[in-house]
Design a protein around this motif. Sequence first.
Motif, short mmCIF file in Angstrom:
data_model
loop_
_atom_site.label_atom_id
_atom_site.label_comp_id
_atom_site.label_asym_id
_atom_site.label_seq_id
_atom_site.Cartn_x
_atom_site.Cartn_y
_atom_site.Cartn_z
N ASN B 83 0.99 -1.25 -0.39
CA ASN B 83 0.15 -0.31 -0.17
C ASN B 83 1.03 1.44 -0.18
N VAL B 84 0.62 2.10 -0.69
CA VAL B 84 1.43 2.91 -0.83
C VAL B 84 0.64 4.85 -0.96
N GLY B 85 1.19 4.69 -0.19
CA GLY B 85 -0.04 6.94 -0.23
C GLY B 85 0.73 7.78 0.10
N GLN B 86 0.23 8.86 -0.26
CA GLN B 86 0.62 10.42 0.35
C GLN B 86 -0.95 11.32 0.31
N LEU B 87 -0.21 11.42 2.27
CA LEU B 87 -1.93 12.11 2.65
C LEU B 87 -1.52 13.22 3.36
N TRP B 113 -3.89 3.77 7.88
CA TRP B 113 -3.63 5.47 8.32
C TRP B 113 -4.59 5.66 9.69
#
Lengths: 139, 139
Positions: B83-87, B113
């Motif tokens: 899982n790759v995330g930019q929040l 998250w």
Amino acid sequence: MFRLDPAFLATSDVLASLALCEARLQLDARFPWIVLIPRLESVVELEDLTEEQGAMLLSEIGAASEAVRRIGAALGRPVEKLNVGQLGNITRQLHVHVVGRRPDDPCWPRPVWGQGVAEAYDPEALERAKAAARLALAA
Amino acid sequence: MFRLDPAFLATSDVLASLALCEARLQLDARFPWIVLIPRLESVVELEDLTEEQGAMLLSEIGAASEAVRRIGAALGRPVEKLNVGQLGNITRQLHVHVVGRRPDDPCWPRPVWGQGVAEAYDPEALERAKAAARLALAA
């Protein structure tokens, strides 16, 4: 052969065919939200992309970011923060979410994925959102 | 001047300085989890990166993905999905999460998250996780 996972058909509407990805509007009026699905067969993770495909995806994330901002503006709820995510825990076909967030949205500051229930667009707002996104994605 | 947001110091440990990013191990034993923070001043969104910086980030996401897989293997819980995330809804300084997931992890299939409470590593597992990640990131 590339075939869109049926899960996307049920939850999103076509916006545009970009160079690499299908761009679709997530049918959830709570957030301006675009899903990008590369037209590639059997691709699950970002690491499965070639360097060139990765660069194209990044460029299309940029285009989708601008489109998400335009949707927010068109609906009178300007985007204050972008959230970009590649998860795929449920639908494995590689896809990237680009979501516009605001401190007054129903999930803030948590991520949108798996939170609450999608809210239907009213037909007029849906047309406004799609028109704004398509204009941005055509630029 | 680049300065790491103090929030990262409290929740993660240094792994490596890559060409663009600081790579840090998230101190949450529930998931093999690396955070990448580009050493750039006042950068909040992916769209703030130049094309070259974007390509570097994507390459470092690939390296972090491999490192996350090695952490999972070293701890006897092989990664089944990334899982790759930019929040950045809470900590604005641009950062990208690369998280290894398994259907038996405590948040599956939801994102990690904002879910539950971080679990401390035991000291031996922490050293094993860091060693595995550093070896992968040095490759």
